[in-house]
Design a protein around this motif. Structure first.
Motif, mmCIF file in Angstrom:
data_model
loop_
_atom_site.group_PDB
_atom_site.id
_atom_site.type_symbol
_atom_site.label_atom_id
_atom_site.label_comp_id
_atom_site.label_asym_id
_atom_site.label_seq_id
_atom_site.Cartn_x
_atom_site.Cartn_y
_atom_site.Cartn_z
ATOM 1 N N PRO A 12 0.800 -1.220 0.000
ATOM 2 C CA PRO A 12 0.000 0.000 0.000
ATOM 3 C C PRO A 12 0.839 1.280 0.000
ATOM 4 C CG PRO A 12 -0.917 -1.578 1.545
ATOM 5 C CD PRO A 12 0.392 -2.147 1.089
ATOM 6 N N GLU A 13 2.075 1.180 0.453
ATOM 7 C CA GLU A 13 2.921 2.371 0.536
ATOM 8 C C GLU A 13 3.277 2.947 -0.831
ATOM 9 O OE1 GLU A 13 5.588 -1.160 0.168
ATOM 10 O OE2 GLU A 13 3.837 -0.659 1.428
ATOM 11 N N VAL A 14 3.082 2.175 -1.916
ATOM 12 C CA VAL A 14 3.412 2.707 -3.247
ATOM 13 C C VAL A 14 2.318 3.618 -3.794
ATOM 14 C CG1 VAL A 14 4.764 0.638 -3.740
ATOM 15 C CG2 VAL A 14 2.415 0.801 -4.617
ATOM 16 N N LEU A 15 1.167 3.645 -3.145
ATOM 17 C CA LEU A 15 0.062 4.482 -3.610
ATOM 18 C C LEU A 15 0.348 5.944 -3.330
ATOM 19 C CD1 LEU A 15 -2.823 2.239 -2.290
ATOM 20 C CD2 LEU A 15 -2.194 2.549 -4.682
ATOM 21 N N GLU A 16 -0.061 6.795 -4.250
ATOM 22 C CA GLU A 16 0.149 8.233 -4.092
ATOM 23 C C GLU A 16 -1.025 8.989 -4.697
ATOM 24 O OE1 GLU A 16 3.735 9.070 -6.245
ATOM 25 O OE2 GLU A 16 2.914 8.418 -8.162
ATOM 26 N N ILE A 17 -1.187 10.217 -4.248
ATOM 27 C CA ILE A 17 -2.180 11.115 -4.842
ATOM 28 C C ILE A 17 -1.423 12.070 -5.747
ATOM 29 C CG2 ILE A 17 -4.015 12.772 -4.440
ATOM 30 C CD1 ILE A 17 -4.621 9.941 -3.430
ATOM 31 N N ALA A 37 -15.956 6.560 -4.511
ATOM 32 C CA ALA A 37 -15.437 5.532 -5.419
ATOM 33 C C ALA A 37 -15.246 4.232 -4.647
ATOM 34 C CB ALA A 37 -14.114 5.971 -6.048
ATOM 35 N N GLY A 38 -15.655 3.130 -5.243
ATOM 36 C CA GLY A 38 -15.527 1.840 -4.594
ATOM 37 C C GLY A 38 -14.100 1.312 -4.625
ATOM 38 N N VAL A 39 -13.763 0.497 -3.630
ATOM 39 C CA VAL A 39 -12.465 -0.181 -3.548
ATOM 40 C C VAL A 39 -12.723 -1.682 -3.665
ATOM 41 C CG1 VAL A 39 -10.418 -0.601 -2.143
ATOM 42 C CG2 VAL A 39 -11.551 1.638 -2.072
ATOM 43 N N ASN A 40 -11.957 -2.349 -4.530
ATOM 44 C CA ASN A 40 -12.178 -3.763 -4.800
ATOM 45 C C ASN A 40 -10.888 -4.562 -4.693
ATOM 46 O OD1 ASN A 40 -15.108 -3.906 -5.888
ATOM 47 N ND2 ASN A 40 -14.208 -2.165 -6.958
ATOM 48 N N GLU A 278 -6.426 8.773 2.102
ATOM 49 C CA GLU A 278 -6.096 7.620 2.944
ATOM 50 C C GLU A 278 -6.296 6.306 2.192
ATOM 51 O OE1 GLU A 278 -8.011 7.760 6.751
ATOM 52 O OE2 GLU A 278 -7.421 9.851 7.114
ATOM 53 N N ILE A 279 -6.074 6.335 0.881
ATOM 54 C CA ILE A 279 -6.282 5.141 0.074
ATOM 55 C C ILE A 279 -5.374 3.990 0.508
ATOM 56 C CG2 ILE A 279 -4.696 6.004 -1.720
ATOM 57 C CD1 ILE A 279 -6.381 4.463 -3.758
ATOM 58 N N ALA A 280 -4.164 4.286 0.958
ATOM 59 C CA ALA A 280 -3.264 3.213 1.398
ATOM 60 C C ALA A 280 -3.863 2.463 2.579
ATOM 61 C CB ALA A 280 -1.891 3.780 1.759
ATOM 62 N N GLU A 281 -4.470 3.189 3.507
ATOM 63 C CA GLU A 281 -5.095 2.542 4.661
ATOM 64 C C GLU A 281 -6.303 1.716 4.227
ATOM 65 O OE1 GLU A 281 -5.747 1.270 8.524
ATOM 66 O OE2 GLU A 281 -3.995 2.135 7.543
ATOM 67 N N ALA A 282 -7.049 2.208 3.237
ATOM 68 C CA ALA A 282 -8.178 1.433 2.720
ATOM 69 C C ALA A 282 -7.691 0.102 2.150
ATOM 70 C CB ALA A 282 -8.909 2.235 1.649
ATOM 71 N N HIS A 283 -6.559 0.110 1.456
ATOM 72 C CA HIS A 283 -6.001 -1.133 0.924
ATOM 73 C C HIS A 283 -5.580 -2.067 2.057
ATOM 74 C CE1 HIS A 283 -5.099 -0.579 -3.573
ATOM 75 N NE2 HIS A 283 -6.021 0.305 -3.236
ATOM 76 N N ARG A 284 -4.964 -1.516 3.088
ATOM 77 C CA ARG A 284 -4.544 -2.368 4.219
ATOM 78 C C ARG A 284 -5.747 -3.035 4.872
ATOM 79 N NH1 ARG A 284 -1.305 2.387 5.172
ATOM 80 N NH2 ARG A 284 0.850 2.003 4.484
ATOM 81 N N LEU A 295 -15.819 -1.306 0.943
ATOM 82 C CA LEU A 295 -14.944 -0.179 1.271
ATOM 83 C C LEU A 295 -15.119 0.887 0.200
ATOM 84 C CD1 LEU A 295 -11.650 -2.048 2.264
ATOM 85 C CD2 LEU A 295 -13.512 -1.299 3.747
ATOM 86 N N VAL A 296 -15.246 2.140 0.640
ATOM 87 C CA VAL A 296 -15.518 3.233 -0.285
ATOM 88 C C VAL A 296 -14.636 4.427 0.067
ATOM 89 C CG1 VAL A 296 -17.263 4.882 -1.101
ATOM 90 C CG2 VAL A 296 -17.902 2.498 -0.682
ATOM 91 N N LEU A 297 -14.082 5.047 -0.963
ATOM 92 C CA LEU A 297 -13.313 6.282 -0.805
ATOM 93 C C LEU A 297 -14.237 7.479 -1.014
ATOM 94 C CD1 LEU A 297 -10.194 5.294 -2.928
ATOM 95 C CD2 LEU A 297 -10.329 5.349 -0.434
#
Length: 300
Positions: A12-17, A37-40, A278-284, A295-297
């Motif tokens: 998840p740490e590779v994700l960036e905005i 936006a949905g997370v899958n 906080e997309i990285a945390e959503a992935h975790r 899970l939704v952003l």
């Protein structure tokens, strides 16, 4: 615009905005100001390098928001309308995205609940179509309590099927509330299913991917009556069809799901929301598998 992306594969740490150019709709498409936006599961598979190999990659298949630009030929939607649907370029997790398939958000739903619908609804409807589930069918769904499993249960019940769903004991009341009969997964599952359907079942859908295909094949009377959306290796080993979108997607369901939602025959809960940042945390959280519901952003 701000958008989620990654420029290398990894955790998840590779994700960036990142700041990316604003997209614009092509013919038949609409652009929305994204509100949710949905997370899958496919998101973290992409991030890990298990799917597409190009870099960098933007993120997200499904979104809900407000139309702010129309593509050529679009007459069924107006600027300012609330819509949900599929991103045209897997870039839903952003401030702006272009939708290639869309529908009005059901009046009773907010943006987060609407963003949770497209992937689960299309995947479930596609699998039911491929299995030819209809009124009078007896369908076994392995993994009935997750987002896609719940969607499949409710859509099958709406078609008039008798549905049996495997789940943990803590989800039995939930599955009953959706109109299906629950059975506990694990050792002895086949016997428990036969107690409810002594002659076996007509069709079986594997949502969980838990290595259960041999039991489903036996219960359904052959591999031709079984579909999996989660066990690619097992599908190859046991000659079971693996359902995927390139065989024909059930996009029509986006336009039909609103009536089921508004009539109280379909619901898909949001398990947890996160700001886009906080997309990285959503992935975790998603990879840990501890949250019931989608899970939704939240964007903006």
């Amino acid at each position: 615009m701000k958008a989620a992306q990654f420029s290398r594969f990894g955790g998840p740490e590779v994700l960036e905005i990142a700041d990316l150019p604003d997209p614009h709709p092509g013919p038949g498409q609409v652009r929305i100001t994204v509100r949710a936006a949905g997370v899958n599961m496919s998101d973290w598979k992409k991030r890990q390098g298990l799917m597409d190999q190009e870099l960098p990659q933007t993120m997200g298949h499904e979104a809900a928001g407000i139309v702010d630009e129309l593509g050529e030929g679009v007459t069924d939607i107006a600027i300012g309308d609330r819509v949900f649907g599929f991103s045209a370029a897997n870039g839903a997790q952003a401030e702006l995205t272009v939708l290639s398939c869309y529908a009005p958000i059901p009046p009773s739903l907010g943006f987060a609940a609407a963003a949770a619908l497209p992937v689960a609804v299309e995947t479930a409807a596609r699998a039911l179509d491929q299995l030819d589930v209809q009124s009078g069918s007896t369908l076994l769904i392995s993994g009935a309590s997750g987002s896609i499993g719940r969607a499949a249960v409710q859509l099958a019940v709406a078609r008039g099927a008798h549905v049996i769903g495997t789940c943990g004991p803590g989800n039995h009341d939930l599955i009953r509330s959706l109109g299906a009969e629950p059975v506990t997964y694990g050792d002895g599952m086949a016997q428990r299913v036969r107690a409810l359907a002594p002659d076996g079942v007509d069709r079986a859908l594997d949502v969980a991917g838990s290595g259960i295909l041999p039991e489903l094949i036996d219960l359904a009377g052959g591999p031709q009556h079984v579909i999996t959306i989660a066990d690619f290796a097992g599908a190859q080993q046991y000659d079971v069809r693996f359902s995927k979108g390139d065989a024909g997607r059930a996009l029509y369901m986006l336009g039909q799901i609103g009536d089921l939602v508004e009539s109280g025959r379909f619901s898909l809960p949001v398990g947890q929301t996160f700001p886009l940042t906080e997309i990285a945390e959503a992935h975790r959280v998603g990879e840990a598998g501890q949250v019931r519901g989608k899970l939704v952003l939240l964007v903006g």
